[in-house]
Design a protein around this motif. Structure first.
Motif, PDB file in Angstrom:
ATOM      1  N   VAL A 136      37.097  31.799  51.240  1.00  0.00           N
ATOM      2  CA  VAL A 136      38.293  31.423  50.783  1.00  0.00           C
ATOM      3  C   VAL A 136      38.293  29.856  50.410  1.00  0.00           C
ATOM      4  CG1 VAL A 136      40.791  31.357  51.292  1.00  0.00           C
ATOM      5  CG2 VAL A 136      39.324  33.339  51.807  1.00  0.00           C
ATOM      6  N   TYR A 137      38.509  29.632  49.010  1.00  0.00           N
ATOM      7  CA  TYR A 137      38.917  28.171  48.703  1.00  0.00           C
ATOM      8  C   TYR A 137      40.222  27.862  48.970  1.00  0.00           C
ATOM      9  CZ  TYR A 137      34.392  28.319  46.264  1.00  0.00           C
ATOM     10  OH  TYR A 137      32.943  28.310  45.791  1.00  0.00           O
ATOM     11  N   GLY A 138      41.166  28.552  48.828  1.00  0.00           N
ATOM     12  CA  GLY A 138      42.783  28.162  49.225  1.00  0.00           C
ATOM     13  C   GLY A 138      43.293  29.605  49.050  1.00  0.00           C
ATOM     14  N   VAL A 139      44.701  29.555  49.184  1.00  0.00           N
ATOM     15  CA  VAL A 139      45.379  30.744  49.249  1.00  0.00           C
ATOM     16  C   VAL A 139      46.455  30.505  48.092  1.00  0.00           C
ATOM     17  CG1 VAL A 139      45.717  31.261  51.625  1.00  0.00           C
ATOM     18  CG2 VAL A 139      47.328  29.613  50.831  1.00  0.00           C
ATOM     19  N   PRO A 140      46.799  31.542  47.206  1.00  0.00           N
ATOM     20  CA  PRO A 140      46.338  32.923  47.661  1.00  0.00           C
ATOM     21  C   PRO A 140      45.050  33.320  47.001  1.00  0.00           C
ATOM     22  CG  PRO A 140      47.756  32.795  45.529  1.00  0.00           C
ATOM     23  CD  PRO A 140      47.701  31.561  46.145  1.00  0.00           C
ATOM     24  N   GLU A 141      44.341  34.049  47.855  1.00  0.00           N
ATOM     25  CA  GLU A 141      43.097  34.777  47.293  1.00  0.00           C
ATOM     26  C   GLU A 141      43.245  36.396  47.879  1.00  0.00           C
ATOM     27  OE1 GLU A 141      39.138  33.397  47.918  1.00  0.00           O
ATOM     28  OE2 GLU A 141      39.811  31.296  47.612  1.00  0.00           O
ATOM     29  N   THR A 142      42.854  37.063  46.795  1.00  0.00           N
ATOM     30  CA  THR A 142      43.015  38.698  46.902  1.00  0.00           C
ATOM     31  C   THR A 142      41.394  39.132  46.737  1.00  0.00           C
ATOM     32  OG1 THR A 142      45.206  38.536  46.282  1.00  0.00           O
ATOM     33  CG2 THR A 142      44.160  40.499  46.293  1.00  0.00           C
ATOM     34  N   TYR A 143      41.137  40.106  47.547  1.00  0.00           N
ATOM     35  CA  TYR A 143      39.775  40.771  47.357  1.00  0.00           C
ATOM     36  C   TYR A 143      40.273  42.299  47.211  1.00  0.00           C
ATOM     37  CZ  TYR A 143      37.876  36.782  49.516  1.00  0.00           C
ATOM     38  OH  TYR A 143      37.345  35.478  49.720  1.00  0.00           O
ATOM     39  N   VAL A 144      39.339  42.907  46.116  1.00  0.00           N
ATOM     40  CA  VAL A 144      39.300  44.519  46.035  1.00  0.00           C
ATOM     41  C   VAL A 144      38.236  45.077  46.913  1.00  0.00           C
ATOM     42  CG1 VAL A 144      39.390  46.380  44.562  1.00  0.00           C
ATOM     43  CG2 VAL A 144      40.464  44.330  43.731  1.00  0.00           C
ATOM     44  N   ILE A 145      38.507  45.875  47.746  1.00  0.00           N
ATOM     45  CA  ILE A 145      37.647  46.452  48.733  1.00  0.00           C
ATOM     46  C   ILE A 145      37.319  47.891  48.630  1.00  0.00           C
ATOM     47  CG2 ILE A 145      36.912  46.637  51.156  1.00  0.00           C
ATOM     48  CD1 ILE A 145      37.170  43.728  50.557  1.00  0.00           C
ATOM     49  N   ASP A 146      36.286  48.404  48.412  1.00  0.00           N
ATOM     50  CA  ASP A 146      35.991  49.993  48.626  1.00  0.00           C
ATOM     51  C   ASP A 146      36.314  50.463  49.598  1.00  0.00           C
ATOM     52  OD1 ASP A 146      33.527  49.974  49.523  1.00  0.00           O
ATOM     53  OD2 ASP A 146      32.425  50.295  47.906  1.00  0.00           O
ATOM     54  N   GLY A 147      36.049  52.077  49.561  1.00  0.00           N
ATOM     55  CA  GLY A 147      36.195  52.419  50.949  1.00  0.00           C
ATOM     56  C   GLY A 147      35.354  52.357  52.007  1.00  0.00           C
ATOM     57  N   GLU A 148      34.098  51.803  51.737  1.00  0.00           N
ATOM     58  CA  GLU A 148      33.029  51.614  52.539  1.00  0.00           C
ATOM     59  C   GLU A 148      32.899  50.020  52.762  1.00  0.00           C
ATOM     60  OE1 GLU A 148      30.809  54.088  53.384  1.00  0.00           O
ATOM     61  OE2 GLU A 148      32.322  55.060  51.983  1.00  0.00           O
ATOM     62  N   GLY A 149      34.035  49.314  52.777  1.00  0.00           N
ATOM     63  CA  GLY A 149      34.168  48.065  53.045  1.00  0.00           C
ATOM     64  C   GLY A 149      33.484  46.944  52.097  1.00  0.00           C
ATOM     65  N   THR A 150      33.067  47.272  51.098  1.00  0.00           N
ATOM     66  CA  THR A 150      32.371  46.519  50.016  1.00  0.00           C
ATOM     67  C   THR A 150      33.262  45.731  49.153  1.00  0.00           C
ATOM     68  OG1 THR A 150      30.506  48.080  50.095  1.00  0.00           O
ATOM     69  CG2 THR A 150      30.570  46.327  48.306  1.00  0.00           C
ATOM     70  N   ILE A 151      33.061  44.535  49.110  1.00  0.00           N
ATOM     71  CA  ILE A 151      33.739  43.640  48.076  1.00  0.00           C
ATOM     72  C   ILE A 151      33.346  43.919  46.595  1.00  0.00           C
ATOM     73  CG2 ILE A 151      34.397  41.228  47.578  1.00  0.00           C
ATOM     74  CD1 ILE A 151      34.089  40.263  50.536  1.00  0.00           C
ATOM     75  N   ILE A 152      34.528  44.185  45.975  1.00  0.00           N
ATOM     76  CA  ILE A 152      34.303  44.506  44.522  1.00  0.00           C
ATOM     77  C   ILE A 152      34.572  43.387  43.603  1.00  0.00           C
ATOM     78  CG2 ILE A 152      34.883  46.000  42.609  1.00  0.00           C
ATOM     79  CD1 ILE A 152      33.346  47.531  44.880  1.00  0.00           C
ATOM     80  N   LEU A 153      35.839  42.792  44.008  1.00  0.00           N
ATOM     81  CA  LEU A 153      36.224  41.579  43.059  1.00  0.00           C
ATOM     82  C   LEU A 153      37.108  40.394  44.273  1.00  0.00           C
ATOM     83  CD1 LEU A 153      37.261  40.375  40.421  1.00  0.00           C
ATOM     84  CD2 LEU A 153      39.359  41.691  40.920  1.00  0.00           C
TER      85      LEU A 153
END
Length: 179
Positions: A136-153
């Motif tokens: 994280v560089y700073g807030v806000p930051e948002t992550y899309v996580i798939d069902g296996e716990g992998t970061i998509i975006l």
């Protein structure tokens, strides 16, 4: 003929180099996004302190469902701007897990009391250690996580309607297609 000192050429060369870097930076495809080495990788461990209600955990990120993880703080003006958009996504059924970043618990709770709580679960990263692990560089930051716990975006900055349509929804669809 007068001899010119090489040091006299240094300021114009430095200026030209900096100008070139600025022009290159402004012409990047998406200048608002900073690169992340975590895309396509498992989400780092979840280590949080309680704030209110249930805590997101490592198991939460790997429960088979697509979700968002949102880093925010009460002192963050862009977090206030994005909050209605997060609430709209939550109302559509998107699970959003909140990570309160380096904030005073009372102020964080007052923020949620005032604006509403769009989070399925929420925890506090009071020291910022988890945020460092996530890049994280700073807030806000948002992550899309798939069902296996992998970061998509990873999206750095406030989630706007344009960002939802151009980046978040396509990433959610991609993540759903992977499950």
């Amino acid at each position: 003929m007068a001899k010119i000192s090489p040091l006299l050429m240094l300021p114009p060369l430095l200026f030209a180099g900096l100008a070139g870097m600025f022009i290159w930076g402004m012409n990047r495809e998406d200048p608002s996004q900073l690169p992340t080495a975590l895309a396509g990788q498992p989400a780092p461990p979840v280590v949080l302190e309680p704030l209110m209600g249930p805590l997101p955990t490592d198991a939460t990120l790997r429960d088979g469902e697509v979700k968002l993880v949102n880093y925010w703080a009460s002192w963050c003006a862009p977090c206030r701007v994005e909050h209605p958009n997060l609430a709209a996504l939550a109302a559509e059924g998107v699970a959003i897990y909140g990570i309160n970043y380096k904030d005073e618990p009372a102020k964080a709770l007052a923020f949620l009391e005032e604006l509403g709580n769009p989070y399925a679960a929420i925890g506090a990263d009071a020291t910022g250690r988890m945020a460092l692990d996530w890049g994280v560089y700073g807030v806000p930051e948002t992550y899309v996580i798939d069902g296996e716990g992998t970061i998509i975006l990873r999206f750095a900055g406030p989630i706007t309607e344009r960002v939802i349509e151009a980046q978040i929804r396509p990433a959610l669809e991609k993540a759903r297609g992977m499950n």
